[in-house]
Scaffold this active site. Structure first.
Site, PDB file in Angstrom:
ATOM      1  N   GLU A  29      47.238  34.903 -20.126  1.00  0.00           N
ATOM      2  CA  GLU A  29      46.248  35.257 -21.152  1.00  0.00           C
ATOM      3  C   GLU A  29      45.130  36.091 -20.536  1.00  0.00           C
ATOM      4  O   GLU A  29      44.582  35.717 -19.504  1.00  0.00           O
ATOM      5  CB  GLU A  29      45.670  33.966 -21.752  1.00  0.00           C
ATOM      6  CG  GLU A  29      46.721  33.173 -22.512  1.00  0.00           C
ATOM      7  CD  GLU A  29      46.440  31.670 -22.548  1.00  0.00           C
ATOM      8  OE1 GLU A  29      45.298  31.263 -22.281  1.00  0.00           O
ATOM      9  OE2 GLU A  29      47.388  30.916 -22.834  1.00  0.00           O
ATOM     10  N   GLU A  63      50.912  28.541 -24.004  1.00  0.00           N
ATOM     11  CA  GLU A  63      51.294  28.158 -22.645  1.00  0.00           C
ATOM     12  C   GLU A  63      52.742  27.687 -22.547  1.00  0.00           C
ATOM     13  O   GLU A  63      53.473  28.110 -21.651  1.00  0.00           O
ATOM     14  CB  GLU A  63      50.353  27.081 -22.091  1.00  0.00           C
ATOM     15  CG  GLU A  63      48.981  27.610 -21.701  1.00  0.00           C
ATOM     16  CD  GLU A  63      48.051  27.785 -22.882  1.00  0.00           C
ATOM     17  OE1 GLU A  63      48.423  27.329 -23.985  1.00  0.00           O
ATOM     18  OE2 GLU A  63      46.975  28.367 -22.704  1.00  0.00           O
ATOM     19  N   GLN A  85      44.483  29.958 -17.128  1.00  0.00           N
ATOM     20  CA  GLN A  85      43.036  30.179 -17.059  1.00  0.00           C
ATOM     21  C   GLN A  85      42.347  29.013 -16.346  1.00  0.00           C
ATOM     22  O   GLN A  85      41.421  29.214 -15.579  1.00  0.00           O
ATOM     23  CB  GLN A  85      42.471  30.411 -18.459  1.00  0.00           C
ATOM     24  CG  GLN A  85      43.121  31.643 -19.099  1.00  0.00           C
ATOM     25  CD  GLN A  85      42.276  32.327 -20.130  1.00  0.00           C
ATOM     26  OE1 GLN A  85      41.433  31.704 -20.771  1.00  0.00           O
ATOM     27  NE2 GLN A  85      42.492  33.610 -20.328  1.00  0.00           N
ATOM     28  N   ALA A  87      43.613  25.059 -14.611  1.00  0.00           N
ATOM     29  CA  ALA A  87      44.771  24.210 -14.313  1.00  0.00           C
ATOM     30  C   ALA A  87      44.992  23.177 -15.410  1.00  0.00           C
ATOM     31  O   ALA A  87      46.118  22.759 -15.663  1.00  0.00           O
ATOM     32  CB  ALA A  87      44.579  23.505 -12.974  1.00  0.00           C
ATOM     33  N   ASP A  88      43.916  22.778 -16.073  1.00  0.00           N
ATOM     34  CA  ASP A  88      44.011  21.747 -17.115  1.00  0.00           C
ATOM     35  C   ASP A  88      45.063  22.093 -18.182  1.00  0.00           C
ATOM     36  O   ASP A  88      45.667  21.211 -18.777  1.00  0.00           O
ATOM     37  CB  ASP A  88      42.654  21.567 -17.797  1.00  0.00           C
ATOM     38  CG  ASP A  88      41.545  21.352 -16.781  1.00  0.00           C
ATOM     39  OD1 ASP A  88      40.980  20.258 -16.737  1.00  0.00           O
ATOM     40  OD2 ASP A  88      41.242  22.285 -16.000  1.00  0.00           O
ATOM     41  N   PHE A  89      45.243  23.395 -18.430  1.00  0.00           N
ATOM     42  CA  PHE A  89      46.153  23.789 -19.504  1.00  0.00           C
ATOM     43  C   PHE A  89      47.608  23.786 -19.052  1.00  0.00           C
ATOM     44  O   PHE A  89      48.505  24.069 -19.831  1.00  0.00           O
ATOM     45  CB  PHE A  89      45.762  25.156 -20.080  1.00  0.00           C
ATOM     46  CG  PHE A  89      44.284  25.293 -20.318  1.00  0.00           C
ATOM     47  CD1 PHE A  89      43.539  24.199 -20.741  1.00  0.00           C
ATOM     48  CD2 PHE A  89      43.626  26.481 -20.080  1.00  0.00           C
ATOM     49  CE1 PHE A  89      42.172  24.297 -20.925  1.00  0.00           C
ATOM     50  CE2 PHE A  89      42.257  26.587 -20.268  1.00  0.00           C
ATOM     51  CZ  PHE A  89      41.521  25.494 -20.687  1.00  0.00           C
ATOM     52  N   ILE A  90      47.817  23.434 -17.788  1.00  0.00           N
ATOM     53  CA  ILE A  90      49.195  23.320 -17.306  1.00  0.00           C
ATOM     54  C   ILE A  90      49.897  22.178 -18.050  1.00  0.00           C
ATOM     55  O   ILE A  90      51.108  22.169 -18.187  1.00  0.00           O
ATOM     56  CB  ILE A  90      49.229  23.091 -15.775  1.00  0.00           C
ATOM     57  CG1 ILE A  90      50.595  23.506 -15.203  1.00  0.00           C
ATOM     58  CG2 ILE A  90      48.900  21.640 -15.411  1.00  0.00           C
ATOM     59  CD1 ILE A  90      50.625  23.607 -13.694  1.00  0.00           C
ATOM     60  N   HIS A 131      38.172  21.081 -18.252  1.00  0.00           N
ATOM     61  CA  HIS A 131      38.128  22.334 -17.487  1.00  0.00           C
ATOM     62  C   HIS A 131      37.807  22.039 -16.029  1.00  0.00           C
ATOM     63  O   HIS A 131      37.007  22.742 -15.408  1.00  0.00           O
ATOM     64  CB  HIS A 131      37.066  23.279 -18.048  1.00  0.00           C
ATOM     65  CG  HIS A 131      37.447  23.921 -19.347  1.00  0.00           C
ATOM     66  ND1 HIS A 131      37.489  23.231 -20.522  1.00  0.00           N
ATOM     67  CD2 HIS A 131      37.816  25.187 -19.639  1.00  0.00           C
ATOM     68  CE1 HIS A 131      37.859  24.059 -21.496  1.00  0.00           C
ATOM     69  NE2 HIS A 131      38.057  25.251 -20.988  1.00  0.00           N
TER      70      HIS A 131
HETATM   71  C1  LIG Z   1      45.413  25.668 -24.075  1.00  0.00           C
HETATM   72  C2  LIG Z   1      44.320  26.552 -23.648  1.00  0.00           C
HETATM   73  N1  LIG Z   1      44.603  27.755 -23.135  1.00  0.00           N
HETATM   74  C3  LIG Z   1      43.618  28.588 -22.756  1.00  0.00           C
HETATM   75  C4  LIG Z   1      42.310  28.218 -22.873  1.00  0.00           C
HETATM   76  C5  LIG Z   1      41.205  29.131 -22.401  1.00  0.00           C
HETATM   77  N2  LIG Z   1      40.521  29.663 -23.578  1.00  0.00           N
HETATM   78  C6  LIG Z   1      39.417  29.071 -24.053  1.00  0.00           C
HETATM   79  S1  LIG Z   1      38.924  29.749 -25.480  1.00  0.00           S
HETATM   80  C7  LIG Z   1      40.163  30.874 -25.467  1.00  0.00           C
HETATM   81  C8  LIG Z   1      40.276  31.846 -26.578  1.00  0.00           C
HETATM   82  C9  LIG Z   1      40.419  31.158 -27.873  1.00  0.00           C
HETATM   83  O1  LIG Z   1      40.523  32.086 -28.892  1.00  0.00           O
HETATM   84  P1  LIG Z   1      40.387  31.637 -30.400  1.00  0.00           P
HETATM   85  O2  LIG Z   1      41.327  30.539 -30.693  1.00  0.00           O
HETATM   86  O3  LIG Z   1      40.509  32.867 -31.222  1.00  0.00           O
HETATM   87  O4  LIG Z   1      38.918  31.031 -30.508  1.00  0.00           O
HETATM   88  P2  LIG Z   1      37.526  31.774 -30.268  1.00  0.00           P
HETATM   89  O5  LIG Z   1      37.217  31.665 -28.832  1.00  0.00           O
HETATM   90  O6  LIG Z   1      37.659  33.177 -30.709  1.00  0.00           O
HETATM   91  O7  LIG Z   1      36.555  30.997 -31.090  1.00  0.00           O
HETATM   92  C10 LIG Z   1      40.959  30.699 -24.349  1.00  0.00           C
HETATM   93  C11 LIG Z   1      42.125  31.528 -24.025  1.00  0.00           C
HETATM   94  C12 LIG Z   1      42.052  26.933 -23.396  1.00  0.00           C
HETATM   95  N3  LIG Z   1      40.802  26.467 -23.519  1.00  0.00           N
HETATM   96  N4  LIG Z   1      43.056  26.136 -23.785  1.00  0.00           N
END
Ligand SMILES: Cc1ncc(C[n+]2csc(CCOP(=O)(O)OP(=O)(O)O)c2C)c(N)n1
Ligand SMILES: [Mg+2]
Lengths: 348, 331
Positions: A29, A63, A85, A87-90, A131
């Site tokens: 991502e 993921e 992004q 490790a927690d999301f593993i 996180h």
């Molecule tokens: C499962 C997971 N993958 C990646 C992330 C890192 N991350 C945090 S917010 C985000 C973007 C989220 O986008 P969206 O759902 O459109 O919400 P927005 O931030 O625009 O409010 C990412 C990739 C995460 N927190 N959880």
């Protein structure tokens, strides 16, 4: 030789491997967006410009999906690097990694291989429970996976190259406070060690620990950020007349059993320091190893300093109470060497 | 331009004013925490909802206090709109013992179950099936409550979105799925990760209504939510609402947002939901200028008080670190 941060060393490793082998691709991502981040911690910055979006692939936030895509691509000849992004999301990838990637070679009777590297930023940085985790033990437990955790720029580059060339799934842990991310990604409390990194090709083999500081009175074994905290504690111990040896495991599976046993044979005291939780962590594995193969060397029971067996609290005061600090390592070492040794008959 | 002639329009003036006040409270709260962050007073990271306040407020004003919402990493607005106090919220961000989660959650995990705000979940997409689970309990226990699940455009590409909405649909659960489409998931534009034009189009795959609404129009959001909530409460199942909106700032504290075209950012600032609503209110002449001015003074004071409250609150003692790993009973 140039001095690089860990981020720079990792980026250099990927750049060289991508140039060397067109089957190496990156999936994740926000890894290749123009004017974007280069992943959560800038590691992939500039690589999409150099290698194009066919090889630095921006995925949806999926993921489980892109872990699976990487596994499939790997079986069909690619060498995917899977970027997380945090490790927690593993845990969102758990089935793909543990049930699929780790078992495909075995279940197929050796017909298929899954050469993927899952890069996972670990470590607590006052962002709270989702996180902050350092989930190494979960993966050490799984046959078919390899787990490595570099703490210096030299090792980051050398181990990443080994991981990319390995024909098996590798979980590659990187510590947020060691990255040396610049600009707006600077982390409060980061150590950001820079180290000499040779330009061009070299690898660091899996399964080889390294002695970061030689000592005679006790062995401190650590990984990642905890190596630096152990070294800081060792320095203070020296002022107390205690000589600590600090071992950086670098590779958790395979584990360098010899390095630990050799050191314990010399010092007779073992202190294990890990940012992961204590229950069933690698510290338990190493303690068991020494109990099985090196008990006779020990002059006192093994001691462990780990984060608490609780989720990561958010408040900075609580996070400090939760995580191993140089002070806690120092105190534990002192107690181990001074008090531990007074019980000469601790084995009853 | 805001929705004209809609039934919402007939809301009592006090409700219209309250919606304005809540939007402003969210705005000022977040501007303040960002300022404090830059000052170095705020640990961790921040995800601000500045520019998206109409969604939180339009949706939550359509709910009962007993209804529940789930939220994400971008949670401050949802929490305030559902009724979490700004003192407890501010203290949480400071990591103080008086925070809504005793300083153990932080900016990405705020909430207060007493007002129906489940502590927010920062794993993208995680809240979607969980909200469906709340709704399942409401249905089985016949409580007449409704669950509302907030998530972003990016979350709709997680498997949990598909699995959660499908179950809610097949079981006709009392839930409203609210996608805040701010057009980016971190730095990634929706068009890069989705082939359909609207998230709401995906509703068809689950056999539930999908509605696109202007997420910067608080009255329009309110309008469609009232209908979706009535449908949910009436036993007819979920609705997927897609609120088209935009975040004014970067994704998180460390993001300058350079991947977004300047004209795009500028355009959306002209569509600031608070500004639009205030203009509409002025045109209606049902809420006087003096009342609006008084709201500003009150909100300013509340936010200043919240900072003072948080600063003077005690840090959680280290003994708190080992508590609450397991349930200790209701407080
Ligand atoms: C499962 C997971 N993958 C990646 C992330 C890192 N991350 C945090 S917010 C985000 C973007 C989220 O986008 P969206 O759902 O459109 O919400 P927005 O931030 O625009 O409010 C990412 C990739 C995460 N927190 N959880
Ligand atoms: Mg978004």
């Amino acid at each position: 030789m140039r001095k690089l941060t860990i981020v720079e060393a990792l980026r250099q490793a990927m750049r060289e491997e991508m140039a060397r082998d067109h089957n190496v691709i990156i999936l994740g991502e926000d890894v290749g967006i123009e004017q974007g981040f280069g992943g959560a911690f800038t590691v992939t910055l500039g690589l999409s410009e150099e290698f194009g979006h066919d090889r630095v692939i921006d995925t949806p936030i999926s993921e489980a999906g892109y872990a699976g895509v990487a596994i499939g691509a790997a079986m069909a000849g690619m060498r995917p690097i899977v970027d997380l992004q945090y490790a927690d999301f593993i845990y969102c990838m758990m089935d793909q990694i543990v049930n699929e990637a780790a078992k495909l070679c075995y279940m197929s009777g050796g017909q298929v291989k899954v050469p993927i590297v899952v890069r996972a930023p670990v470590g607590a940085t006052t962002r709270g429970a989702q996180h902050s985790q350092t989930p190494e033990a979960m993966f050490m437990h799984v046959p078919g996976l390899k787990v490595v955790a570099p703490s210096t720029a030299y090792d980051a580059k050398g181990l990443l190259k080994t991981a990319i060339r390995d024909d098996n799934p590798v979980i590659f842990l990187e510590h947020k406070l060691l990255y040396g991310s610049k600009g707006l990604r600077v982390e409060v409390g980061a150590l950001n060690p820079v180290g000499e990194v040779p330009e061009g090709d070299y690898t660091v083999p899996f399964g080889q620990a390294v002695v970061r500081r030689e000592g005679a009175d006790l062995t401190i074994v650590a990984t990642l950020l905890m190596v630096y905290r152990a070294l800081e504690a060792a320095q203070r111990l020296a002022a107390e007349g205690i000589s600590a040896e600090v071992i950086d495991l670098r590779s958790l599976r395979p584990l360098d059993e010899e390095a630990v046993l050799r050191s314990v044979a010399k010092t007779g005291h073992l202190l294990l320091v890990d940012e992961d939780h204590q229950a069933c962590g690698w510290t338990a594995e190493v303690a068991a190893l020494v109990a099985e193969k090196g008990l006779a060397h020990l002059r006192a029971p093994v001691k462990r300093v780990t984060s608490l067996d609780t989720p990561t609290p958010y408040a900075p005061t609580l996070e400090r109470a939760w995580i191993p600090t140089p002070e806690k390592i120092f105190a534990a070492a002192l107690e181990l060497v001074v008090n531990g040794s007074t019980h000469t008959d601790w084995r009853g | 331009m805001l929705t004209q002639g809609a039934p919402t329009h007939r809301l009592p003036a006090t409700d219209l004013l309250a919606m304005y006040e809540t939007m402003l409270r969210i705005r000022r709260f977040e501007e303040m925490v960002y300022y404090l962050f830059l000052q170095g007073d705020m640990p961790g990271t921040l995800h601000l909802s500045t520019g998206q306040e109409a969604v939180a407020v339009g949706v939550c004003t359509s709910l009962r206090a007993t209804d529940f919402v789930t939220s994400t990493h971008r949670a401050h607005g949802h929490a305030i709109a559902k009724g979490v106090g700004v003192n407890a919220l501010m203290a949480e961000l400071f990591g103080k013992a008086t925070g809504c989660c005793q300083g153990k959650g932080g900016s990405m995990h705020v909430g207060d179950v007493r007002v129906g705000a489940v502590p927010s979940l920062a794993v993208v997409g995680a809240g979607i099936p969980i909200a469906a689970g709340l709704a399942l309990a409401f249905k089985l226990r016949k409580t007449d409550q409704v669950a509302v699940c907030f998530f972003g455009d990016g979350a709709t590409n997680e498997g949990t979105f598909h699995e959660g909405i499908n179950m809610a649909a097949i079981w006709d659960l009392p839930i409203v799925f609210v996608c805040e489409n701010n057009q980016y998931g971190a730095s990634t534009h929706v068009s890069k990760v989705m082939k359909v034009a609207n998230v709401a189009d995906r509703a068809a795959a689950y056999g539930i209504p999908g509605v696109v609404v202007d997420g910067n129009d608080v009255l329009a959001v309110h309008e469609v939510t009232v209908e979706a909530v009535a449908r949910a409460r009436g036993g007819s199942g979920p609705t997927l609402l897609e609120c088209k909106t935009y975040r004014h700032g970067g994704h998180s504290r460390s993001d300058p947002g350079s991947y977004r075209p300047e004209e795009e950012v500028a355009y959306w600032k002209t569509r600031d939901p608070i500004k639009l609503y205030r203009e509409w209110l002025a045109g209606q002449r049902r809420v006087g200028e003096a009342e609006l001015a008084a709201v500003h003074v009150r909100v300013e004071q509340q936010i200043d008080d919240a900072v003072e409250y948080a600063r003077s609150s005690p840090d959680p003692g280290p003994e708190l670190a080992i508590r609450h790993v397991y349930w200790e009973g209701s407080a």
